[in-house]
Design an enzyme around this catalytic site. Sequence first.
Site, mmCIF file in Angstrom:
data_model
loop_
_atom_site.group_PDB
_atom_site.id
_atom_site.type_symbol
_atom_site.label_atom_id
_atom_site.label_comp_id
_atom_site.label_asym_id
_atom_site.label_seq_id
_atom_site.Cartn_x
_atom_site.Cartn_y
_atom_site.Cartn_z
ATOM 1 N N ASP A 119 66.962 82.628 -5.169
ATOM 2 C CA ASP A 119 66.434 83.883 -4.633
ATOM 3 C C ASP A 119 67.447 85.027 -4.700
ATOM 4 O O ASP A 119 68.036 85.366 -3.670
ATOM 5 C CB ASP A 119 65.996 83.675 -3.170
ATOM 6 C CG ASP A 119 65.220 84.852 -2.620
ATOM 7 O OD1 ASP A 119 64.857 85.732 -3.415
ATOM 8 O OD2 ASP A 119 64.979 84.887 -1.401
ATOM 9 N N GLU B 183 69.127 93.317 -1.329
ATOM 10 C CA GLU B 183 68.846 92.431 -0.194
ATOM 11 C C GLU B 183 70.045 91.544 0.128
ATOM 12 O O GLU B 183 70.390 91.346 1.289
ATOM 13 C CB GLU B 183 67.621 91.556 -0.503
ATOM 14 C CG GLU B 183 67.368 90.494 0.555
ATOM 15 C CD GLU B 183 66.165 89.597 0.247
ATOM 16 O OE1 GLU B 183 65.492 89.799 -0.774
ATOM 17 O OE2 GLU B 183 65.917 88.688 1.059
ATOM 18 N N GLU C 61 55.803 81.178 0.805
ATOM 19 C CA GLU C 61 56.214 81.751 2.086
ATOM 20 C C GLU C 61 55.018 82.158 2.937
ATOM 21 O O GLU C 61 54.962 83.263 3.484
ATOM 22 C CB GLU C 61 57.158 82.940 1.859
ATOM 23 C CG GLU C 61 58.435 82.527 1.148
ATOM 24 C CD GLU C 61 59.486 83.633 1.038
ATOM 25 O OE1 GLU C 61 59.121 84.814 0.984
ATOM 26 O OE2 GLU C 61 60.682 83.279 1.022
HETATM 27 O O1 GCW Z 1 63.908 87.152 -1.216
HETATM 28 C C1 GCW Z 1 62.855 86.773 -0.417
HETATM 29 C C2 GCW Z 1 62.828 87.845 0.601
HETATM 30 C C3 GCW Z 1 61.458 88.165 1.101
HETATM 31 C C4 GCW Z 1 60.559 88.391 -0.119
HETATM 32 C C5 GCW Z 1 60.529 87.119 -0.936
HETATM 33 C C6 GCW Z 1 59.719 87.277 -2.214
HETATM 34 C C7 GCW Z 1 58.750 89.920 -0.363
HETATM 35 O O2 GCW Z 1 63.687 87.513 1.638
HETATM 36 O O3 GCW Z 1 61.556 89.311 1.894
HETATM 37 O O4 GCW Z 1 59.270 88.788 0.248
HETATM 38 O O5 GCW Z 1 61.810 86.773 -1.327
HETATM 39 O O6 GCW Z 1 60.321 87.588 -3.227
HETATM 40 O O7 GCW Z 1 58.526 87.091 -2.183
#
Ligand code: GCW
Length: 696
Positions: free
Chosen positions: A356, A384, A283
Amino acid sequence: MTNKHLLALLTLSAFAAIAHADNDGSKLWFVNNTKANAKVVVKTKATSTTDIAVNELRDAWHGGQVTLERKSAKGLTRESFTVSQKGGNVTITSPSDAGLMYGAYHLLRLEQTLGKDAYRDTLFTETPEHNIRMLNHWDNLNGTVERGYAGRSIFWNKPVPDASAVKGKNLSTSDSQLSTLTLYARANASVGINGTVLNNVNASPKMLSDSVLTMVKQYADILRPYNIKVYLAVNFSSPAVLDGLKTSDPLDKDVQKWWAAKAKKIYSMIPDFGGFLVKANSEGQPGPMDFGRTHADGANMLAKALKPFGGIVMWRAFVYSPSDPDRAKQAYIEFKDLDGKFMDNVIIQIKNGPIDFQPREPYSPLFGAMPETQEMAELQITQEYLGHSNHICFLGTMWEEFLNDIKKYANYTNNLRGYKYRAIAGVANVGDDANFCGNTMAQSNWYAFGRLAWNSNLTSKEIAREWVAQEIGKDNKSARTLENILLMSRETVVDYMMPLGFHHIFAEGHHYGPQPWQNNPGQRADWQCVYYHRADAKGVGFDRTVKAGSGATAQYPASFGNMVENINTCPDKYLLWFHHADWNHKCQTGRTLWNEMCYRYQNGLNGARQMLRMWNSTEGNIDSRLFNDIQEKMHIQVRDAEWWKDACLNYFQTFSKQPISDTTEPPVHSLNEVKKIRLGISNYENPSAKLLNSKR
Ligand code: GCW
């Protein structure tokens, strides 16, 4: 708000909360500690850690004399403890002060959950299954918390002083921050959490600056008596960004020297510093691949710098560069061949599922796939993808499902036994709200994580029961009701959000509400909801079979892979994760897929309503403040469940072209209406407040 914590510390153990209106969550799960004056004897030299044990027992233990004694015995690890009883008195022994403290908290838990006589005629030993049980805070230096729904950071909610003001001196911590951190440490210690990463994995290079390190040292000093080590998430480009090196290439000698010097500096300030957590090449974060190197090159370079001091590197496997059209396969592809290439103080940190933190995912195929490499699980305590701090969702059940699966299919327990570092991490749900977690029920998830990290064989029911007893009392006639609410909550959330293996049909950005229609042209395909559900006239779901799809099932051991490959043996809960199923596919319940979807979304809404009814039945038996706070949240939850149901059924109906089944309430909102709901949410705003204004 943190003054609340000061008050909580001062009035702890003053009286039980029942029938009062004072439970605002600020006392965490110590709310029912009632004043005692126990006799406690320490047979070995007193330390700040044994002092904690003594004070806790003296204040809240209602049984006979307790003796604490440091003592080694065969088969015990450093943090093990033994509790024995003779003639009404209790002896706790452990090879370490930390173990004595854990024994004290355990004894108090027994009293609260079973009664003070529960210790009678007992002799038992507790040894933690994982030796590293840690929280990951996604806290930023500016005080915000990524995916945090409980206020601002408890660590970084004040300006970092500039280096000249610091000059290596101790900074003053305000009373209120100190009391917040003390309660935080106490809560962790009471469930055995022994490590904490103080900052976001999307890490600022400034974390390693002298002024920030001075603050880190200060936090380490506060947490140490509670047997909690501090760790930091580090940015891989730190040498270049922070100190102007030409590169951050892990094979560059100057870069290696820079990290070695940085490690030395950190350990000179914090001799028991735990180590680094790294999100690399994920990311947009920098990493070794920017320099043509591998994850192993990067991780080992850091591991080498930390090794002389006993530190570790937790290297995250949350990566998804498009090496394969199926995102669920990418981490495995990137890591599998690196097996055996990591130093022995590196642990690969893997999220429970391959995508995720979705409401339900099958376990990640990376577990057990790297037999020559230490692995650890990363769970997400902060919600989240589970309604933030608005929805009541007990995660003990979710983690139980995951842990059972990796034991059954991925040889987890055996692998763990062979590791030097037996670690597990949970992404914290803690902020500076008076109740720490956004709502008091969400505290149960912090609690559950700690208990499972200590002993993953505890059932979610046992953990829920423990927490409830400590929250409202074991003899409270609403205790079973609350326990049942917790135990049904996660499956309820799955049903109204993403039943049957649906995943990532969340609204973009904030991940709070539904947006299955999301499909932004010109953006990465795997950032669009339509990528995940693939609905068309024939059916819905992501075909991950070897036979006709992405072949992700082949990344699993045959015992799991074959089961999910075959649509007839694939459990319904994973159906649309692994298959593109026809709208008329017959589910294991006997219903067609479309009717099953209607049934599930209705079931989720019904569940949310039932949870509210059950909660309402506790009125008068529990603290009225707690009652009102949670009731308000549950009203939001019911309304959101309806929103999810309407959005998903209306939208998918445009593909199935079938009527909403008879047993399902017709949607109350049209597709157009739900499409108009837009939440511009930053991390710690309350999404439902906006929702209220926008539509309902
Ligand atoms: O779940 C996603 C999230 C991001 C997060 C990323 C990760 C910290 O939307 O906010 O960043 O994973 O786990 O690195």
